[in-house]
Design an enzyme around this catalytic site. Structure first.
Site, PDB file in Angstrom:
ATOM      1  N   ASP A 156      -8.056   3.716   1.121  1.00 58.38           N
ATOM      2  CA  ASP A 156      -7.170   4.153   2.199  1.00 58.38           C
ATOM      3  C   ASP A 156      -8.005   4.609   3.401  1.00 58.38           C
ATOM      4  O   ASP A 156      -8.768   5.571   3.305  1.00 58.38           O
ATOM      5  CB  ASP A 156      -6.320   5.314   1.671  1.00 58.38           C
ATOM      6  CG  ASP A 156      -5.215   5.712   2.632  1.00 58.38           C
ATOM      7  OD1 ASP A 156      -5.278   5.306   3.814  1.00 58.38           O
ATOM      8  OD2 ASP A 156      -4.301   6.429   2.193  1.00 58.38           O
ATOM      9  N   CYS A 192       0.866  -1.185   0.000  1.00 58.70           N
ATOM     10  CA  CYS A 192       0.000   0.000   0.000  1.00 58.70           C
ATOM     11  C   CYS A 192       0.896   1.226   0.000  1.00 58.70           C
ATOM     12  O   CYS A 192       2.055   1.149  -0.418  1.00 58.70           O
ATOM     13  CB  CYS A 192      -0.987  -0.024   1.167  1.00 58.70           C
ATOM     14  SG  CYS A 192      -0.220  -0.001   2.814  1.00 58.70           S
ATOM     15  N   CYS A 238      -1.384   0.624   7.399  1.00 57.39           N
ATOM     16  CA  CYS A 238      -2.819   0.326   7.518  1.00 57.39           C
ATOM     17  C   CYS A 238      -3.214  -0.893   6.671  1.00 57.39           C
ATOM     18  O   CYS A 238      -3.376  -1.991   7.184  1.00 57.39           O
ATOM     19  CB  CYS A 238      -3.666   1.534   7.104  1.00 57.39           C
ATOM     20  SG  CYS A 238      -3.418   2.989   8.156  1.00 57.39           S
ATOM     21  N   ARG A 239      -3.364  -0.681   5.357  1.00 57.62           N
ATOM     22  CA  ARG A 239      -3.954  -1.728   4.516  1.00 57.62           C
ATOM     23  C   ARG A 239      -3.062  -2.944   4.317  1.00 57.62           C
ATOM     24  O   ARG A 239      -3.525  -4.084   4.470  1.00 57.62           O
ATOM     25  CB  ARG A 239      -4.340  -1.141   3.148  1.00 57.62           C
ATOM     26  CG  ARG A 239      -5.465  -0.129   3.239  1.00 57.62           C
ATOM     27  CD  ARG A 239      -5.593   0.657   1.957  1.00 57.62           C
ATOM     28  NE  ARG A 239      -4.457   1.555   1.773  1.00 57.62           N
ATOM     29  CZ  ARG A 239      -4.229   2.285   0.693  1.00 57.62           C
ATOM     30  NH1 ARG A 239      -5.053   2.193  -0.328  1.00 57.62           N
ATOM     31  NH2 ARG A 239      -3.188   3.084   0.625  1.00 57.62           N
ATOM     32  N   SER A 240      -1.801  -2.730   3.932  1.00 61.46           N
ATOM     33  CA  SER A 240      -0.974  -3.905   3.607  1.00 61.46           C
ATOM     34  C   SER A 240      -0.597  -4.744   4.834  1.00 61.46           C
ATOM     35  O   SER A 240      -0.538  -5.975   4.711  1.00 61.46           O
ATOM     36  CB  SER A 240       0.249  -3.538   2.755  1.00 61.46           C
ATOM     37  OG  SER A 240       1.108  -2.645   3.411  1.00 61.46           O
ATOM     38  N   ASN A 292       2.285   1.365   4.379  1.00 59.54           N
ATOM     39  CA  ASN A 292       2.597   0.087   5.045  1.00 59.54           C
ATOM     40  C   ASN A 292       2.297   0.140   6.546  1.00 59.54           C
ATOM     41  O   ASN A 292       2.965  -0.518   7.348  1.00 59.54           O
ATOM     42  CB  ASN A 292       4.051  -0.353   4.789  1.00 59.54           C
ATOM     43  CG  ASN A 292       4.366  -1.795   5.185  1.00 59.54           C
ATOM     44  OD1 ASN A 292       5.489  -2.102   5.552  1.00 59.54           O
ATOM     45  ND2 ASN A 292       3.388  -2.682   5.145  1.00 59.54           N
TER      46      ASN A 292
HETATM   47  P1  4NP Z   1      -1.794   2.768   4.163  1.00 64.96           P
HETATM   48  O1  4NP Z   1      -2.403   4.111   4.788  1.00 64.96           O
HETATM   49  O2  4NP Z   1      -1.239   3.107   2.797  1.00 64.96           O
HETATM   50  O3  4NP Z   1      -2.958   1.861   4.096  1.00 64.96           O
HETATM   51  O4  4NP Z   1      -0.720   2.329   5.135  1.00 64.96           O
HETATM   52  C1  4NP Z   1      -1.661   5.305   4.859  1.00 64.96           C
HETATM   53  C2  4NP Z   1      -0.889   5.552   5.966  1.00 64.96           C
HETATM   54  C3  4NP Z   1      -0.172   6.730   6.059  1.00 64.96           C
HETATM   55  C4  4NP Z   1      -0.246   7.650   5.045  1.00 64.96           C
HETATM   56  C5  4NP Z   1      -1.014   7.400   3.924  1.00 64.96           C
HETATM   57  C6  4NP Z   1      -1.729   6.222   3.840  1.00 64.96           C
HETATM   58  N1  4NP Z   1       0.466   8.875   5.146  1.00 64.96           N
HETATM   59  O5  4NP Z   1       0.346   9.713   4.235  1.00 64.96           O
HETATM   60  O6  4NP Z   1       1.179   9.066   6.128  1.00 64.96           O
END
Ligand code: 4NP
Length: 153
Positions: A123, A9, A14-16, A12
């Site tokens: 997201d 994602c 939340c989703r992945s 790294n």
């Molecule tokens: P992820 O979510 O891609 O599912 O881990 C996010 C976590 C942090 C950020 C963006 C998306 N960020 O911009 O910090």
């Protein structure tokens, strides 16, 4: 090459990591042991534990992802993993740009494995807990479909 799966994602956190946890749980249910990891296309959270909301949602389903640590996707991943699974189209586009010539890793979208071709795992970072619940449902169903695909090879 033995199948090996990398979930990707943006951050790294939340989703992945949730995808990795759901996939590991489903793998254990099926008695399989494959190399599995997750990574982010961005490096801002490298070394961080998953978001507490992601940890809580996984825990609600009996899966502990609190020990995972974020890292950024690296060129070597394209040789170490046979299946690289992106959470959304932006992640997939980044991976396609990064893939070295000669890498045979199969790139896909998570929800392609759950009959929702082209759809993103949205997201959840800036939303409420219901976003994390939705992510779990989607990554769990994608994990099952991906394992069906791998086991059918
Ligand atoms: P992820 O979510 O891609 O599912 O881990 C996010 C976590 C942090 C950020 C963006 C998306 N960020 O911009 O910090």
């Amino acid at each position: 090459m033995t199948p090996a799966v990398l979930f990707v994602c943006l951050g790294n956190i939340c989703r992945s990591p949730m995808a990795e946890g759901a996939f590991r749980a489903e793998m254990a249910r099926r008695g399989l042991a494959l190399r599995v990891d997750s990574a982010g296309t961005g490096g801002w959270h490298s070394g961080d534990a998953p978001d507490p909301r992601a940890v809580a949602e996984a825990a609600r389903h009996g899966v502990d992802i609190s020990g995972l640590r974020a890292r950024q996707v690296a060129p070597a991943d394209f040789d170490r993993f046979t299946h690289i699974v992106a959470m959304d189209a932006a992640n997939l586009a980044t991976l396609r740009r990064m893939q070295p010539p000669g890498s045979r890793a199969e790139l896909s979208l998570m929800r392609d494995h759950a009959g929702a071709t082209g759809q993103p795992v949205a997201d959840p970072y800036y939303g409420g807990p219901e976003g994390f619940a939705q992510v779990w449902t989607q990554v769990q169903s994608g994990a099952g479909g991906l394992l069906d695909h791998i086991e059918a090879r």
